[in-house]
Write a protein that holds these residues in place. Sequence first.
Motif, PDB file in Angstrom:
ATOM      1  N   LYS A 470       0.831  -1.208   0.000  1.00 17.82           N
ATOM      2  CA  LYS A 470       0.000   0.000   0.000  1.00 17.82           C
ATOM      3  C   LYS A 470       0.863   1.255   0.000  1.00 17.82           C
ATOM      4  N   VAL A 473       2.265   1.849  -3.463  1.00 18.51           N
ATOM      5  CA  VAL A 473       1.274   2.423  -4.381  1.00 18.51           C
ATOM      6  C   VAL A 473       1.132   3.923  -4.142  1.00 18.51           C
ATOM      7  N   GLU A 490       0.921  -2.926  -6.936  1.00 12.66           N
ATOM      8  CA  GLU A 490      -0.251  -3.295  -6.137  1.00 12.66           C
ATOM      9  C   GLU A 490      -0.546  -4.789  -6.201  1.00 12.66           C
TER      10      GLU A 490
END
Length: 626
Positions: A470, A473, A490
């Motif tokens: 996360k 990203v 991701e």
Amino acid sequence: MVEAEGDPANWYIAPESGAYAEIRLDRWLEDVSEARGLPAVEAKARLRARWTGFSATVWDELLAIKPERFESLRRDLQRFLVPIQEKERISTLNLSVVRARLPEILATMGGDPGDRLLLEVLGGLLAPNLVLDRERVARLAEQAKEKIPPVVYRSGEPVLEKGEIVTEEKYQLLQHLRLVEGKTGLPVAFLGLVLFVLALGALAVGYLHRFHREMLRQERFLYPIALTTILAAVVGKFFALNPSSNLAYFAPVAFGPILWTLFLEARLAFMLTVLLALLMGVINGFQLNLVLYTLFGGSVAVFVLHQRQQRADLMRSGLFIALANIFSVALLGFFAGAFPPWPRFLLAGFNGFTAAVMAIGLLPFLENLFGLTSAIRLLELANPNQPLLRQMLIEAPGTYHHSIMVGNLAEAAAERIGADGLLVRVGAYYHDIGKLKRPYFFAENQLTQENPHEKLTPTLSTLIITAHVKEGVEMARLRGLPEAIVDIIEQHHGTDLVRYFYARAAESAQTELAETDFRYDGPRPRTKEAALVMLADSVEAAVRAMTKPGPAKVEALVTRIFKERLDDGQFDECDLTLRDLEQIKAAFLKVLGGIFHTRIEYPESVLREIERKKGANGDLRKQPAG
């Protein structure tokens, strides 16, 4: 133009007229010789059917003369026919005049002007030999056009007065102004154009559905295709507003094929180029020459950029497009029978460079607006001097080295299964950038023996490990990385299980553990490229952790990792096949075999001798000169 074609000075004797006359004479002599051996009725019927322009009296005399006379006639025909055909200007209009002058012509050539049979046969075998000098006629037409003073009609000035006779020039002007078309002409023409454009769109959609079905579900590809096609059509129509000018050849519509080749697959780019060429011909008055011109230049753009996709190649493609345009202009001119004007060649050459400049200008705009990823952008991101890569090298050197190795593995496998090798390599370089938040929580960056996870619970360690996806990203979008790279970041772990910490937690758990608490959030890989990075990431990390990685052990480990991911359903959302997995495995083993090859272990005596020689060489270098 009609007057110029009627002028005898604009016609010349065809160079091949003598050869044709000789062939015609040989066939005639052969037919007459065969007929002389047949019954008279059958012979005359056959000769009349094959040869016109000869009277019945001539046929009767030819069939009745003695062989000696026929041989004499043959020699005279071979002597006189070809020179007459090559020197006399014969057309359909003056053929009878030339036949009447044959006695005079024969006399000047040393023949017998009183040989009536010879004159009859020569007259029947003569044929028109003049050819129109189209280049001269075209030049005269251009000169005449330049001498015509322009007729200017100012706003509000009447084109025709009431009761005035409509001349041909005035009628053409009214047609040009669309003042003499029926009331339904313009709507019907517009409806036809709309239907044709819809048909081209249906062809494009059908091609995508048949060969690139996944692209129909990605709007970021469909919108730029539509936008560039419309823009190219508008540019082409703008430069072709004046049909009498050469500006249509300057319309730089080849920027469309250039951009399609950079963003899409080459075969799809070529198909779109064909549709664009058809569209260009229709919107510019059904001009076939513009269809061929656009198709030729656009196809060259696709072929040139298919394998070469660096920024410098864009301007190089402009040069090739310019050369292709110039060649096609010359070719179309030769087909039309007239050499094109020089301004058309200049405009066609500048067209190629202008198309390349437009493509370079539109490239970053389309990349940012639609989240597209061109090979040029990927090559720039692969540069080790990129800020994120330099930061990773300094703050997380183990992750940096791991990412480079993952890129090598994944790219080799991508070439085996037909995936995008460049995207896979660049995606691998950036797939673990989320580890920059807490680099020392990952084993490859732990330079000391201290492991921070030993002081944490397995659940907390899992949260830290899985959070790097996360965070990667978020960091990628903050730095403006393309969506294709973000998708790989991701998806490169999918919903995989963090097995090490799950096993640690299971050892001390009093109750049954929920696997979902020890899994990545996903999503699973949706493209071949993301799946390749997932496999390469897992394989590289596992092989690097082996103590003595022999070939058999490495192959067994790779097979186990592949089976675990397959059984876990990590490839359910991408189109990898079992055959692809076998190809990927073979590629991985080949690369790993080169990295972890067997090394020769030198005996202690050899090592001591090497060290002694190094020391001796060092002492010699330290001695002063002279």
